[in-house]
Design a protein around this motif. Sequence first.
Motif, PDB file in Angstrom:
ATOM      1  N   LEU A 170       0.820  -1.206   0.000  1.00  0.00           N
ATOM      2  CA  LEU A 170       0.000   0.000   0.000  1.00  0.00           C
ATOM      3  C   LEU A 170       0.859   1.263   0.000  1.00  0.00           C
ATOM      4  O   LEU A 170       0.574   2.218  -0.736  1.00  0.00           O
ATOM      5  N   VAL A 171       1.918   1.277   0.810  1.00  0.00           N
ATOM      6  CA  VAL A 171       2.749   2.478   0.915  1.00  0.00           C
ATOM      7  C   VAL A 171       3.461   2.761  -0.399  1.00  0.00           C
ATOM      8  O   VAL A 171       3.477   3.905  -0.886  1.00  0.00           O
ATOM      9  N   GLN A 172       4.065   1.715  -1.000  1.00  0.00           N
ATOM     10  CA  GLN A 172       4.783   1.965  -2.248  1.00  0.00           C
ATOM     11  C   GLN A 172       3.838   2.367  -3.378  1.00  0.00           C
ATOM     12  O   GLN A 172       4.177   3.196  -4.218  1.00  0.00           O
ATOM     13  N   ALA A 173       2.616   1.791  -3.388  1.00  0.00           N
ATOM     14  CA  ALA A 173       1.658   2.169  -4.425  1.00  0.00           C
ATOM     15  C   ALA A 173       1.193   3.613  -4.239  1.00  0.00           C
ATOM     16  O   ALA A 173       1.081   4.375  -5.215  1.00  0.00           O
ATOM     17  N   LEU A 174       0.904   4.005  -2.996  1.00  0.00           N
ATOM     18  CA  LEU A 174       0.494   5.376  -2.724  1.00  0.00           C
ATOM     19  C   LEU A 174       1.589   6.371  -3.084  1.00  0.00           C
ATOM     20  O   LEU A 174       1.338   7.383  -3.745  1.00  0.00           O
ATOM     21  N   LEU A 175       2.811   6.073  -2.662  1.00  0.00           N
ATOM     22  CA  LEU A 175       3.915   6.996  -2.921  1.00  0.00           C
ATOM     23  C   LEU A 175       4.254   7.049  -4.406  1.00  0.00           C
ATOM     24  O   LEU A 175       4.502   8.132  -4.960  1.00  0.00           O
ATOM     25  N   SER A 176       4.257   5.898  -5.065  1.00  0.00           N
ATOM     26  CA  SER A 176       4.563   5.872  -6.494  1.00  0.00           C
ATOM     27  C   SER A 176       3.533   6.673  -7.281  1.00  0.00           C
ATOM     28  O   SER A 176       3.883   7.457  -8.180  1.00  0.00           O
ATOM     29  N   ALA A 177       2.242   6.488  -6.961  1.00  0.00           N
ATOM     30  CA  ALA A 177       1.196   7.220  -7.660  1.00  0.00           C
ATOM     31  C   ALA A 177       1.289   8.717  -7.381  1.00  0.00           C
ATOM     32  O   ALA A 177       1.128   9.542  -8.286  1.00  0.00           O
ATOM     33  N   ALA A 178       1.546   9.067  -6.114  1.00  0.00           N
ATOM     34  CA  ALA A 178       1.629  10.484  -5.759  1.00  0.00           C
ATOM     35  C   ALA A 178       2.792  11.169  -6.480  1.00  0.00           C
ATOM     36  O   ALA A 178       2.635  12.279  -7.018  1.00  0.00           O
ATOM     37  N   ILE A 179       3.967  10.530  -6.492  1.00  0.00           N
ATOM     38  CA  ILE A 179       5.127  11.138  -7.153  1.00  0.00           C
ATOM     39  C   ILE A 179       4.901  11.235  -8.657  1.00  0.00           C
ATOM     40  O   ILE A 179       5.211  12.254  -9.290  1.00  0.00           O
ATOM     41  N   SER A 180       4.353  10.169  -9.248  1.00  0.00           N
ATOM     42  CA  SER A 180       4.114  10.176 -10.692  1.00  0.00           C
ATOM     43  C   SER A 180       3.177  11.314 -11.085  1.00  0.00           C
ATOM     44  O   SER A 180       3.440  12.047 -12.049  1.00  0.00           O
ATOM     45  N   VAL A 181       2.085  11.467 -10.349  1.00  0.00           N
ATOM     46  CA  VAL A 181       1.115  12.509 -10.672  1.00  0.00           C
ATOM     47  C   VAL A 181       1.699  13.899 -10.391  1.00  0.00           C
ATOM     48  O   VAL A 181       1.515  14.838 -11.188  1.00  0.00           O
ATOM     49  N   ALA A 182       2.418  14.042  -9.265  1.00  0.00           N
ATOM     50  CA  ALA A 182       2.984  15.346  -8.922  1.00  0.00           C
ATOM     51  C   ALA A 182       3.999  15.808  -9.966  1.00  0.00           C
ATOM     52  O   ALA A 182       4.030  16.999 -10.331  1.00  0.00           O
TER      53      ALA A 182
END
Length: 520
Positions: free
Chosen positions: A55-67
């Motif tokens: 969950l953490v890596q998916a949340l962080l990966s998605a957040a960084i990609s979108v940002a």
Amino acid sequence: MARRVLQISPATWAGGIALALVLALSFGSLAAVALRAEGDTGLGPADWAAIRFTLVQALLSAAISVALAVPVGRALARRRFAGRQVLITLLGAPFILPVIVAVLGLIAVFGRGGILSQALGLMGFEPISIYGFHGVVLAHVFFNLPLATRLILQGWLDIPSERFRLAASLGFGTRDVARVLERPMLRQVLPGAFLVIFLLCLTSFAVALTLGGGPRATTVELAIYQSFRFDFDLGRAALLALVQFALGAAAALVALRVALPTGIGAGLDRPMTRWDAASGWLRVQDAALIALATLFLVVPLAMIAINGAAALPSLPASVGWAALRSLAVALGSAALTLLLALSIAALVVRRGSKLAEAIGTLTIAASPLVIGTGLFVILFPLIRPERVALEVTVLVNAAMSLPFALRALVPALTAVEADFGRLADELGLTGTSRLRRLWLPRLRRPLGFSAGLAAALSMGDLGVIAVFASPDGGTLPLQIYRLMAAYRMGDAAGAALLLLALSLALFWVFDRGGRLDADA
């Protein structure tokens, strides 16, 4: 209307059989793992750690990609330059890029022996390591930053150029345009883009297998694989598969409930001119952002080409046999995908069944490894799983490509029936005659694209085959992973270059074949 329904009974039967297969793969495999997971076995500390990491890596990966995609998408939206369309097209390449190939490219750039570590060494710094949590996130950003940029860029392009012209006449500056036009668009686009990327990162297996591992960098899917290959604990693997399916289904439901962007008005499709971004500083800023994003995308692929070209002539024979198996799997998966997608699309369009379309996209909530887990549980008492490894891989890869094929075929077939359906009914074109004379000639473009996408995705898949294959068998992605595990990085780079070339060639041949002399 009733008479038209009765005339298409072959399409109805074919669509029903295809939907039954999808349901069996989705819920049948889930039921199999649920039954196998019964007992006193529960989730241990390591399992909960894997869930948290996932969950953490998916949340962080998605957040960084979108940002990161927001400023890159804005720069592409407000600049025109030579090669812009080619660059936008290249942003779609990571979607069909074999994961294992991209991982090797990232290792060549960011690994301990990569060009970045070498540059740091020249400056007196210690080399960096790509393995672990940060490596998994970096790889996911590499794959999903282009996808997020394409999604967000489309949001910018949907803003009518007349809005920017009006903003310029009112004397709006960059901040005013951002507040009045861009932020409302981003509020519509960003949630959907974030959830799609989160779902992709949630079900990523090959990245965690190659760059993760260990107690602190294990995803749920990697834990399932380890339960199979190392512990042969089917009960624990089945329980983890249920957890993975629940996570994927929850993310998919949330993503489906997020409204698609509705736009902020219609325009006259005039070329967009951005008077608010005419300053020299903003030009330099946008150029730098586009250049950095391009380098981040291109350099790892260039390293694969450079390192792999030297190793191609001396590749072991096992790589050639693995490539042949991968080609067979890719072609079989593409054919099965088209058969399933066309059958379901016919049922959706001719019967107006939205439920059929929803069932056809069920597999997006499950990962290949979860479906493979169910099939393994079902087949293990009956036959040695490695004997049907390629057939199972074809089946699962076709099921995973089905949602994308339906997305391309259903709108196209709807348009064909709207334009020619009544005439075909009057001429008595039903069944195979309707298929040959009406549908296939006018669906060559989406059929070619769907076949190319399915073949490319199947060519680079490292999921089900990792569970079912024997030690001396498997496809080309699995062979590359074995070479990497044996620290034969030169041979792995050569095999990765071969895999990349085959994947792109398959996509190009099918997509080009669909567009060549196709009816509009």
